[in-house]
Write a protein that holds these residues in place. Structure first.
Motif, PDB file in Angstrom:
ATOM      1  N   PRO A   7       0.836  -1.206   0.000  1.00  0.00           N
ATOM      2  CA  PRO A   7       0.000   0.000   0.000  1.00  0.00           C
ATOM      3  C   PRO A   7       0.870   1.256   0.000  1.00  0.00           C
ATOM      4  N   ARG A   8       0.432   2.249  -0.712  1.00  0.00           N
ATOM      5  CA  ARG A   8       1.171   3.505  -0.792  1.00  0.00           C
ATOM      6  C   ARG A   8       0.962   4.319   0.483  1.00  0.00           C
ATOM      7  N   SER A   9       1.947   5.148   0.791  1.00  0.00           N
ATOM      8  CA  SER A   9       1.806   6.079   1.912  1.00  0.00           C
ATOM      9  C   SER A   9       2.515   7.378   1.549  1.00  0.00           C
ATOM     10  N   GLY A  65      10.168  10.809  -3.634  1.00  0.00           N
ATOM     11  CA  GLY A  65      10.807  10.261  -4.828  1.00  0.00           C
ATOM     12  C   GLY A  65       9.864   9.504  -5.747  1.00  0.00           C
ATOM     13  N   ALA A  66       8.567   9.644  -5.540  1.00  0.00           N
ATOM     14  CA  ALA A  66       7.611   8.950  -6.406  1.00  0.00           C
ATOM     15  C   ALA A  66       6.285   9.692  -6.423  1.00  0.00           C
ATOM     16  N   ARG A  67       5.637   9.660  -7.569  1.00  0.00           N
ATOM     17  CA  ARG A  67       4.289  10.233  -7.680  1.00  0.00           C
ATOM     18  C   ARG A  67       3.305   9.241  -7.083  1.00  0.00           C
ATOM     19  N   TRP A  68       2.232   9.738  -6.539  1.00  0.00           N
ATOM     20  CA  TRP A  68       1.204   8.870  -5.949  1.00  0.00           C
ATOM     21  C   TRP A  68       0.540   8.025  -7.030  1.00  0.00           C
ATOM     22  N   GLY A  69       0.349   8.600  -8.196  1.00  0.00           N
ATOM     23  CA  GLY A  69      -0.286   7.861  -9.289  1.00  0.00           C
ATOM     24  C   GLY A  69      -1.799   7.973  -9.215  1.00  0.00           C
ATOM     25  N   ALA A  70      -2.480   6.912  -9.608  1.00  0.00           N
ATOM     26  CA  ALA A  70      -3.950   6.918  -9.611  1.00  0.00           C
ATOM     27  C   ALA A  70      -4.487   7.016  -8.185  1.00  0.00           C
ATOM     28  N   PRO A  71      -5.637   7.659  -8.008  1.00  0.00           N
ATOM     29  CA  PRO A  71      -6.214   7.766  -6.663  1.00  0.00           C
ATOM     30  C   PRO A  71      -6.523   6.392  -6.072  1.00  0.00           C
ATOM     31  N   ALA A  72      -6.304   6.266  -4.783  1.00  0.00           N
ATOM     32  CA  ALA A  72      -6.596   5.014  -4.078  1.00  0.00           C
ATOM     33  C   ALA A  72      -8.094   4.905  -3.832  1.00  0.00           C
ATOM     34  N   ASP A  73      -8.579   3.680  -3.720  1.00  0.00           N
ATOM     35  CA  ASP A  73      -9.997   3.478  -3.428  1.00  0.00           C
ATOM     36  C   ASP A  73     -10.295   3.783  -1.961  1.00  0.00           C
ATOM     37  N   ARG A  74      -9.381   3.393  -1.076  1.00  0.00           N
ATOM     38  CA  ARG A  74      -9.580   3.645   0.357  1.00  0.00           C
ATOM     39  C   ARG A  74      -8.264   4.082   0.977  1.00  0.00           C
ATOM     40  N   VAL A  75      -8.338   5.084   1.865  1.00  0.00           N
ATOM     41  CA  VAL A  75      -7.153   5.553   2.587  1.00  0.00           C
ATOM     42  C   VAL A  75      -7.502   5.836   4.047  1.00  0.00           C
ATOM     43  N   GLU A  76      -6.473   5.799   4.858  1.00  0.00           N
ATOM     44  CA  GLU A  76      -6.553   6.280   6.233  1.00  0.00           C
ATOM     45  C   GLU A  76      -5.753   7.576   6.268  1.00  0.00           C
ATOM     46  N   ILE A  77      -6.354   8.633   6.792  1.00  0.00           N
ATOM     47  CA  ILE A  77      -5.681   9.927   6.867  1.00  0.00           C
ATOM     48  C   ILE A  77      -5.594  10.336   8.332  1.00  0.00           C
ATOM     49  N   GLU A  78      -4.383  10.607   8.775  1.00  0.00           N
ATOM     50  CA  GLU A  78      -4.165  11.120  10.122  1.00  0.00           C
ATOM     51  C   GLU A  78      -3.631  12.541   9.985  1.00  0.00           C
ATOM     52  N   GLY A 103      -9.762  12.848  -5.612  1.00  0.00           N
ATOM     53  CA  GLY A 103      -9.447  12.766  -7.033  1.00  0.00           C
ATOM     54  C   GLY A 103      -7.956  12.713  -7.316  1.00  0.00           C
ATOM     55  N   ARG A 104      -7.140  13.097  -6.344  1.00  0.00           N
ATOM     56  CA  ARG A 104      -5.691  13.063  -6.519  1.00  0.00           C
ATOM     57  C   ARG A 104      -5.074  11.910  -5.733  1.00  0.00           C
ATOM     58  N   LEU A 105      -5.387  11.827  -4.431  1.00  0.00           N
ATOM     59  CA  LEU A 105      -4.849  10.756  -3.590  1.00  0.00           C
ATOM     60  C   LEU A 105      -5.891   9.686  -3.294  1.00  0.00           C
ATOM     61  N   VAL A 106      -7.151  10.073  -3.279  1.00  0.00           N
ATOM     62  CA  VAL A 106      -8.236   9.132  -2.994  1.00  0.00           C
ATOM     63  C   VAL A 106      -9.398   9.415  -3.943  1.00  0.00           C
ATOM     64  N   VAL A 107     -10.144   8.382  -4.276  1.00  0.00           N
ATOM     65  CA  VAL A 107     -11.235   8.499  -5.231  1.00  0.00           C
ATOM     66  C   VAL A 107     -12.289   9.503  -4.767  1.00  0.00           C
ATOM     67  N   ASP A 108     -12.667   9.451  -3.494  1.00  0.00           N
ATOM     68  CA  ASP A 108     -13.709  10.320  -2.964  1.00  0.00           C
ATOM     69  C   ASP A 108     -13.399  10.593  -1.501  1.00  0.00           C
ATOM     70  N   ASP A 109     -13.963  11.677  -0.950  1.00  0.00           N
ATOM     71  CA  ASP A 109     -13.694  11.992   0.457  1.00  0.00           C
ATOM     72  C   ASP A 109     -14.822  11.562   1.386  1.00  0.00           C
ATOM     73  N   VAL A 137      -5.281   1.855   2.062  1.00  0.00           N
ATOM     74  CA  VAL A 137      -5.778   0.627   2.701  1.00  0.00           C
ATOM     75  C   VAL A 137      -6.016  -0.363   1.583  1.00  0.00           C
ATOM     76  N   SER A 138      -5.306  -1.483   1.650  1.00  0.00           N
ATOM     77  CA  SER A 138      -5.455  -2.480   0.597  1.00  0.00           C
ATOM     78  C   SER A 138      -6.466  -3.541   1.025  1.00  0.00           C
ATOM     79  N   GLY A 139      -6.904  -4.309   0.088  1.00  0.00           N
ATOM     80  CA  GLY A 139      -7.847  -5.387   0.388  1.00  0.00           C
ATOM     81  C   GLY A 139      -9.271  -4.970   0.138  1.00  0.00           C
ATOM     82  N   ASN A 140     -10.173  -5.819   0.563  1.00  0.00           N
ATOM     83  CA  ASN A 140     -11.599  -5.621   0.303  1.00  0.00           C
ATOM     84  C   ASN A 140     -12.318  -4.864   1.395  1.00  0.00           C
ATOM     85  N   GLY A 141     -11.646  -4.335   2.348  1.00  0.00           N
ATOM     86  CA  GLY A 141     -12.323  -3.589   3.400  1.00  0.00           C
ATOM     87  C   GLY A 141     -12.039  -4.163   4.749  1.00  0.00           C
ATOM     88  N   GLY A 142     -12.685  -3.588   5.755  1.00  0.00           N
ATOM     89  CA  GLY A 142     -12.373  -4.042   7.087  1.00  0.00           C
ATOM     90  C   GLY A 142     -13.524  -4.192   7.973  1.00  0.00           C
TER      91      GLY A 142
END
Length: 142
Positions: A7-9, A65-78, A103-109, A137-142
Motif C-alpha cells: 500500500p502507498r503512503s 521520490g515517487a508520484r502517488w499515481g492513480a487515486p486510491a480506493d480507500r485511505v486512512e488519513i491522520e 481525485g488526486r490521492l483518494v477516489v472520494d472523500d 488501505v489495501s484489500g476488500n475492506g475491514g
C-alpha cells in the motif's frame, strides 16, 4: 506469478501558518475563521488555501521520490496539528484539505473511502506545524 504491491503512503508537512495576501493564515484554520470567510464574502481564501495544499502534496511526492499515481480506493488519513494553542475538538477545519486530496490521492472523500483521524498536540515553537499522513488501505475492506 503474481506481484504483490505494498500500500502507498505519503507524509505531507505543512507549516503552522501560510502567508496569503500578506496575512498570516493558519494552515488548518478554525471553523470560526472559515465561517467568517463565508459570511464576509471572502471565499477566495479557500482557493488560495487549496493551492497551497496542492503545492505541499506535490512537494511531499517529490521528497518521497515517487508520484502517488492513480487515486486510491480507500485511505486512512491522520492529521496532527502541532500548535501553541489548541482549538476545541470540533473546531479544526479540514474540508479544504480533503477536497484537494479527492481525485488526486483518494477516489472520494466520503466515509466509505476515507478513515479520518484529526488530533492536536500542544508543542514548542520549533515543532509547530501540521503533519498529514495518508496510508492506502489495501484489500476488500475491514
Amino acid at each position: 506469478m503474481t506481484t504483490e504491491t505494498r500500500p502507498r503512503s505519503l507524509t505531507i508537512e505543512l507549516p503552522e501558518h501560510f502567508i496569503i495576501r500578506r496575512r498570516k493564515v493558519q494552515a488548518l484554520p478554525s471553523a470560526n475563521v472559515v465561517t467568517r470567510w463565508n459570511f464576509g464574502g471572502q471565499r477566495f481564501w479557500f482557493v488560495e488555501l487549496k493551492k497551497l495544499y496542492a503545492l505541499h502534496i506535490l512537494k511531499a511526492e517529490a521528497d518521497a521520490g515517487a508520484r502517488w499515481g492513480a487515486p486510491a480506493d480507500r485511505v486512512e488519513i491522520e492529521i496532527v496539528r502541532r500548535c501553541a494553542r489548541l482549538f476545541d475538538g470540533d473546531n479544526v477545519y479540514v474540508k479544504a484539505l480533503l477536497d484537494v486530496m479527492k481525485g488526486r490521492l483518494v477516489v472520494d472523500d466520503s466515509p466509505a473511502h476515507v478513515a479520518l483521524v484529526a488530533r492536536q498536540e500542544k508543542t514548542k515553537p520549533a515543532a509547530r506545524g501540521v503533519i498529514v499522513r495518508v496510508q492506502e488501505v489495501s484489500g476488500n475492506g475491514g
